[in-house]
Design a protein around this motif. Structure first.
Motif, PDB file in Angstrom:
ATOM      1  N   GLU A 227      22.521  13.686  32.795  1.00 15.05           N
ATOM      2  CA  GLU A 227      22.683  14.965  32.099  1.00 15.05           C
ATOM      3  C   GLU A 227      24.153  15.296  31.843  1.00 15.05           C
ATOM      4  O   GLU A 227      24.521  16.453  31.663  1.00 15.05           O
ATOM      5  CB  GLU A 227      22.035  16.080  32.933  1.00 15.05           C
ATOM      6  N   ASP A 228      25.010  14.262  31.849  1.00 15.49           N
ATOM      7  CA  ASP A 228      26.446  14.417  31.534  1.00 15.49           C
ATOM      8  C   ASP A 228      27.184  15.256  32.565  1.00 15.49           C
ATOM      9  O   ASP A 228      28.096  16.031  32.224  1.00 15.49           O
ATOM     10  CB  ASP A 228      26.644  15.020  30.132  1.00 15.49           C
ATOM     11  N   MET A 229      26.822  15.102  33.818  1.00 21.35           N
ATOM     12  CA  MET A 229      27.505  15.830  34.875  1.00 21.35           C
ATOM     13  C   MET A 229      28.963  15.372  35.029  1.00 21.35           C
ATOM     14  O   MET A 229      29.864  16.189  35.216  1.00 21.35           O
ATOM     15  CB  MET A 229      26.752  15.622  36.197  1.00 21.35           C
ATOM     16  N   MET A 230      29.197  14.060  34.937  1.00 17.43           N
ATOM     17  CA  MET A 230      30.547  13.539  35.161  1.00 17.43           C
ATOM     18  C   MET A 230      31.541  14.000  34.093  1.00 17.43           C
ATOM     19  O   MET A 230      32.641  14.468  34.439  1.00 17.43           O
ATOM     20  CB  MET A 230      30.519  12.015  35.255  1.00 17.43           C
ATOM     21  N   PRO A 231      31.206  13.923  32.800  1.00 23.42           N
ATOM     22  CA  PRO A 231      32.154  14.454  31.798  1.00 23.42           C
ATOM     23  C   PRO A 231      32.461  15.930  32.010  1.00 23.42           C
ATOM     24  O   PRO A 231      33.602  16.363  31.808  1.00 23.42           O
ATOM     25  CB  PRO A 231      31.424  14.225  30.468  1.00 23.42           C
ATOM     26  N   PHE A 232      31.466  16.677  32.458  1.00 27.20           N
ATOM     27  CA  PHE A 232      31.709  18.099  32.714  1.00 27.20           C
ATOM     28  C   PHE A 232      32.707  18.284  33.848  1.00 27.20           C
ATOM     29  O   PHE A 232      33.628  19.106  33.753  1.00 27.20           O
ATOM     30  CB  PHE A 232      30.386  18.793  33.057  1.00 27.20           C
ATOM     31  N   LEU A 233      32.545  17.530  34.925  1.00 25.90           N
ATOM     32  CA  LEU A 233      33.458  17.661  36.061  1.00 25.90           C
ATOM     33  C   LEU A 233      34.882  17.256  35.682  1.00 25.90           C
ATOM     34  O   LEU A 233      35.848  17.922  36.073  1.00 25.90           O
ATOM     35  CB  LEU A 233      32.964  16.798  37.225  1.00 25.90           C
ATOM     36  N   VAL A 234      35.008  16.172  34.933  1.00 23.48           N
ATOM     37  CA  VAL A 234      36.335  15.719  34.505  1.00 23.48           C
ATOM     38  C   VAL A 234      37.010  16.782  33.643  1.00 23.48           C
ATOM     39  O   VAL A 234      38.192  17.118  33.832  1.00 23.48           O
ATOM     40  CB  VAL A 234      36.223  14.384  33.734  1.00 23.48           C
ATOM     41  N   HIS A 235      36.267  17.326  32.697  1.00 21.25           N
ATOM     42  CA  HIS A 235      36.808  18.370  31.814  1.00 21.25           C
ATOM     43  C   HIS A 235      37.206  19.598  32.624  1.00 21.25           C
ATOM     44  O   HIS A 235      38.273  20.197  32.373  1.00 21.25           O
ATOM     45  CB  HIS A 235      35.763  18.735  30.758  1.00 21.25           C
ATOM     46  N   THR A 236      36.374  19.994  33.575  1.00 17.95           N
ATOM     47  CA  THR A 236      36.652  21.175  34.395  1.00 17.95           C
ATOM     48  C   THR A 236      37.919  20.994  35.215  1.00 17.95           C
ATOM     49  O   THR A 236      38.760  21.904  35.308  1.00 17.95           O
ATOM     50  CB  THR A 236      35.463  21.457  35.331  1.00 17.95           C
ATOM     51  N   LEU A 237      38.081  19.827  35.806  1.00 13.72           N
ATOM     52  CA  LEU A 237      39.270  19.558  36.620  1.00 13.72           C
ATOM     53  C   LEU A 237      40.524  19.468  35.754  1.00 13.72           C
ATOM     54  O   LEU A 237      41.611  19.888  36.178  1.00 13.72           O
ATOM     55  CB  LEU A 237      39.074  18.277  37.417  1.00 13.72           C
ATOM     56  N   LYS A 238      40.395  18.931  34.554  1.00 12.73           N
ATOM     57  CA  LYS A 238      41.551  18.874  33.645  1.00 12.73           C
ATOM     58  C   LYS A 238      42.026  20.280  33.269  1.00 12.73           C
ATOM     59  O   LYS A 238      43.229  20.519  33.106  1.00 12.73           O
ATOM     60  CB  LYS A 238      41.179  18.100  32.371  1.00 12.73           C
ATOM     61  N   LYS A 239      41.065  21.180  33.142  1.00  7.14           N
ATOM     62  CA  LYS A 239      41.393  22.563  32.789  1.00  7.14           C
ATOM     63  C   LYS A 239      41.834  23.378  34.008  1.00  7.14           C
ATOM     64  O   LYS A 239      42.156  24.553  33.885  1.00  7.14           O
ATOM     65  CB  LYS A 239      40.170  23.240  32.148  1.00  7.14           C
ATOM     66  N   ARG A 240      41.831  22.731  35.181  1.00  5.05           N
ATOM     67  CA  ARG A 240      42.199  23.392  36.439  1.00  5.05           C
ATOM     68  C   ARG A 240      41.346  24.630  36.706  1.00  5.05           C
ATOM     69  O   ARG A 240      41.846  25.671  37.119  1.00  5.05           O
ATOM     70  CB  ARG A 240      43.685  23.773  36.425  1.00  5.05           C
ATOM     71  N   ARG A 241      40.061  24.467  36.469  1.00  6.91           N
ATOM     72  CA  ARG A 241      39.108  25.550  36.715  1.00  6.91           C
ATOM     73  C   ARG A 241      38.165  25.134  37.840  1.00  6.91           C
ATOM     74  O   ARG A 241      37.723  23.991  37.887  1.00  6.91           O
ATOM     75  CB  ARG A 241      38.299  25.860  35.446  1.00  6.91           C
ATOM     76  N   MET A 242      37.858  26.071  38.709  1.00 11.08           N
ATOM     77  CA  MET A 242      36.903  25.845  39.797  1.00 11.08           C
ATOM     78  C   MET A 242      37.207  24.542  40.540  1.00 11.08           C
ATOM     79  O   MET A 242      36.321  23.716  40.785  1.00 11.08           O
ATOM     80  CB  MET A 242      35.464  25.827  39.249  1.00 11.08           C
ATOM     81  N   ASN A 243      38.467  24.353  40.869  1.00  8.05           N
ATOM     82  CA  ASN A 243      38.913  23.073  41.432  1.00  8.05           C
ATOM     83  C   ASN A 243      38.165  22.687  42.704  1.00  8.05           C
ATOM     84  O   ASN A 243      37.716  21.544  42.852  1.00  8.05           O
ATOM     85  CB  ASN A 243      40.419  23.123  41.721  1.00  8.05           C
ATOM     86  N   ILE A 244      38.039  23.635  43.622  1.00  9.36           N
ATOM     87  CA  ILE A 244      37.414  23.326  44.911  1.00  9.36           C
ATOM     88  C   ILE A 244      35.946  22.966  44.726  1.00  9.36           C
ATOM     89  O   ILE A 244      35.466  21.949  45.244  1.00  9.36           O
ATOM     90  CB  ILE A 244      37.562  24.513  45.875  1.00  9.36           C
ATOM     91  N   GLU A 245      35.221  23.798  43.979  1.00  3.68           N
ATOM     92  CA  GLU A 245      33.785  23.564  43.774  1.00  3.68           C
ATOM     93  C   GLU A 245      33.541  22.260  43.015  1.00  3.68           C
ATOM     94  O   GLU A 245      32.634  21.483  43.343  1.00  3.68           O
ATOM     95  CB  GLU A 245      33.146  24.739  43.020  1.00  3.68           C
ATOM     96  N   ALA A 246      34.361  22.006  41.978  1.00  7.77           N
ATOM     97  CA  ALA A 246      34.199  20.783  41.193  1.00  7.77           C
ATOM     98  C   ALA A 246      34.512  19.545  42.031  1.00  7.77           C
ATOM     99  O   ALA A 246      33.827  18.510  41.927  1.00  7.77           O
ATOM    100  CB  ALA A 246      35.099  20.829  39.960  1.00  7.77           C
ATOM    101  N   MET A 247      35.530  19.630  42.888  1.00  4.18           N
ATOM    102  CA  MET A 247      35.880  18.502  43.732  1.00  4.18           C
ATOM    103  C   MET A 247      34.758  18.207  44.731  1.00  4.18           C
ATOM    104  O   MET A 247      34.466  17.034  45.021  1.00  4.18           O
ATOM    105  CB  MET A 247      37.190  18.774  44.457  1.00  4.18           C
ATOM    106  N   LYS A 248      34.148  19.231  45.265  1.00  5.59           N
ATOM    107  CA  LYS A 248      33.032  19.031  46.198  1.00  5.59           C
ATOM    108  C   LYS A 248      31.897  18.277  45.513  1.00  5.59           C
ATOM    109  O   LYS A 248      31.315  17.334  46.085  1.00  5.59           O
ATOM    110  CB  LYS A 248      32.526  20.384  46.716  1.00  5.59           C
TER     111      LYS A 248
END
Length: 255
Positions: A227-248
């Motif tokens: 369901e494209d979870m990985m591209p979403f996480l990469v994009h989120t981390l690049k934008k420096r949003r929800m860093n802790i939750e995305a890293m978990k």
């Protein structure tokens, strides 16, 4: 003479301070006098209101909201919630709440999700929530078109459900075709999209936390990646949003 004077005084007081008129008792109004039977009696009222047709629709909707709130209050008693999830009425309780999750009134849907979140604090409640299909219904509410409060309450309930090992396993491995995981990921992507009409403050963080709990087995991880979870996480981390939750969530997938 003395007796007559007493009667005169009594009549004067009665005229000055008349007894209040008798008001008929309305069974459907929430009551504080239910005690430990509060859950049983409130469920009876909600069952009747659910099947009500015609009449005053605004009154029916108000009574549903108030009785669901009363039900949640009653379940704050540890003895009461234990009696509810282990009783013979468990399937009936879950069936009623599942129907209320599809009510036309957003406040009723939100209240039903909140009650289920309370029941999910016990292992028997989590099991019943999954077996009854309520978990999948709640996951579907993550993209409720009418109310951000409904979406947020659904996210809170799923977080409670997945924060324990047994709840996580039920959602990740036992529910049919990983439907809850699919809906969680799709909702996460949808609410995080730019200019999304489903944008809900705080919900993405809840979903990432829930997914971090769930994505520990191959089946759930494969579904999420599909369901494209990985591209979403990469994009989120690049934008420096929800860093802790995305890293978990990322650590859960990579582990």
């Amino acid at each position: 003479m003395g007796k007559r004077a007493a009667f005169v005084v009594s009549d004067q007081l009665a005229s000055r301070y008349p007894y209040p008129e008798d008001n008929p008792y309305d069974f459907e109004e929430p009551s504080i006098a239910y005690g430990r039977n509060g859950v049983t009696k409130t469920l009876q009222v909600l069952e009747g209101l659910k099947d009500a047709s015609g009449g005053d629709e605004e009154r029916t909707a108000r009574l549903k909201r108030e009785n669901i709130e009363k039900l949640f209050e009653a379940l704050n008693d540890h003895r009461t919630i234990g009696d509810t999830v282990i009783s013979a009425q468990q399937s009936k309780v879950m069936g009623l709440l599942k129907e209320l999750l599809t009510d036309a009134d957003p406040a009723v849907r939100q209240g039903a999700a909140r009650v289920l979140g309370r029941l999910a604090t016990l292992i028997q409640g989590r099991q019943a929530l999954c077996e009854s299909g309520c978990a999948e219904s709640i996951a579907g509410m993550l993209e409720d078109m009418d109310s951000a409060d409904v979406r947020l309450e659904a996210g809170r309930t799923l977080t409670v459900l997945t924060c324990s090992v047994d709840g996580r396993d039920e959602v990740a491995e036992k529910l049919s075709d990983g439907a809850v995981v699919v809906k969680m990921v799709r909702a996460l992507v949808a609410i995080s999209a730019k200019h999304s009409s489903l944008a809900t403050k705080g919900l993405a963080e809840l979903l990432l936390e829930s997914l971090a709990n769930v994505l520990v087995g191959d089946k759930a991880i494969k579904i999420a990646l599909g369901e494209d979870m990985m591209p979403f996480l990469v994009h989120t981390l690049k934008k420096r949003r929800m860093n802790i939750e995305a890293m978990k969530a990322l650590v859960s997938i990579c582990s």
